[in-house]
Motif scaffolding. Structure first.
Motif, mmCIF file in Angstrom:
data_model
loop_
_atom_site.group_PDB
_atom_site.id
_atom_site.type_symbol
_atom_site.label_atom_id
_atom_site.label_comp_id
_atom_site.label_asym_id
_atom_site.label_seq_id
_atom_site.Cartn_x
_atom_site.Cartn_y
_atom_site.Cartn_z
ATOM 1 N N HIS A 1 47.204 49.201 42.622
ATOM 2 C CA HIS A 1 46.080 49.645 41.807
ATOM 3 C C HIS A 1 44.944 49.933 42.775
ATOM 4 O O HIS A 1 44.471 49.031 43.479
ATOM 5 C CB HIS A 1 45.646 48.557 40.818
ATOM 6 C CG HIS A 1 46.684 48.252 39.785
ATOM 7 N ND1 HIS A 1 46.752 48.929 38.605
ATOM 8 C CD2 HIS A 1 47.708 47.359 39.768
ATOM 9 C CE1 HIS A 1 47.759 48.461 37.893
ATOM 10 N NE2 HIS A 1 48.354 47.507 38.574
ATOM 11 N N GLY A 2 44.493 51.168 42.820
ATOM 12 C CA GLY A 2 43.411 51.513 43.741
ATOM 13 C C GLY A 2 43.841 51.296 45.180
ATOM 14 O O GLY A 2 44.872 51.790 45.614
ATOM 15 N N GLU A 3 43.060 50.505 45.901
ATOM 16 C CA GLU A 3 43.333 50.277 47.321
ATOM 17 C C GLU A 3 44.066 48.967 47.575
ATOM 18 O O GLU A 3 44.184 48.542 48.719
ATOM 19 C CB GLU A 3 42.020 50.325 48.106
ATOM 20 C CG GLU A 3 41.365 51.700 48.037
ATOM 21 C CD GLU A 3 40.105 51.786 48.883
ATOM 22 O OE1 GLU A 3 39.955 50.991 49.824
ATOM 23 O OE2 GLU A 3 39.279 52.663 48.578
#
Length: 157
Positions: free
Chosen positions: A140-142
């Motif tokens: 999720h994301g980074e």
């Protein structure tokens, strides 16, 4: 498409026509098709086996002797099914609760039937949504990729 003949009581026809007007259906056939489809989809969901998400909605009299305590105890006893609960005070005596549940359809139904059958519960309804639970690995994301489960809604017919 097939044409069928249905006989309905006058009161039911009046209610059907009122529903048709309120919802903006063009004709009775369209209204009856949607109502039949909705009823069959709900039946399929209620008979579904396997994993599910569900919403149990009920109204109860909080003045009924020890009912609030029994309901809380039931939810704690089935904490593995409980995702969240919303509690609303309707008036001086009545409370509305919405319990979001996750688990096997059989266990969820059993829990809901137990709650609805409690003396002092005035209204109760269970909405079951059949799901397939899958463990997935992604980021999720980074974040670093990690694994967790997702509940994918099964399509109704």
């Amino acid at each position: 498409m097939q044409r069928i003949t249905v006989t309905l009581d006058d009161d039911l026809v009046e209610e059907l026509d009122r529903f048709q007007r309120e919802k903006g259906y063009q004709n009775r056939s369209e209204t009856l098709r949607d109502l039949a489809r909705a009823g069959l989809n709900q039946r399929r969901a209620n008979e579904a086996r396997g994993a599910c998400m569900a919403a149990l909605v009920y109204v109860y009299d909080h003045e009924t002797r020890a009912l609030a305590k029994r309901l809380a105890h039931a939810q704690h006893h089935h904490h593995d099914l409980s995702v969240a609960t919303l509690h609303v005070h309707l008036d001086h005596d009545s409370c509305l609760e919405v319990a979001v549940l996750r688990g096997s359809s059989g266990e969820v139904r059993h829990f809901a039937e137990h709650v609805i059958a409690e003396r002092g519960v005035r209204h109760g309804q269970l909405m079951i949504i059949p799901v397939d639970v899958a463990s997935e690995t992604h980021a999720h994301g980074e974040e670093q990729p990690h694994s967790h489960s997702h509940a994918h809604v099964r399509e109704g017919g």
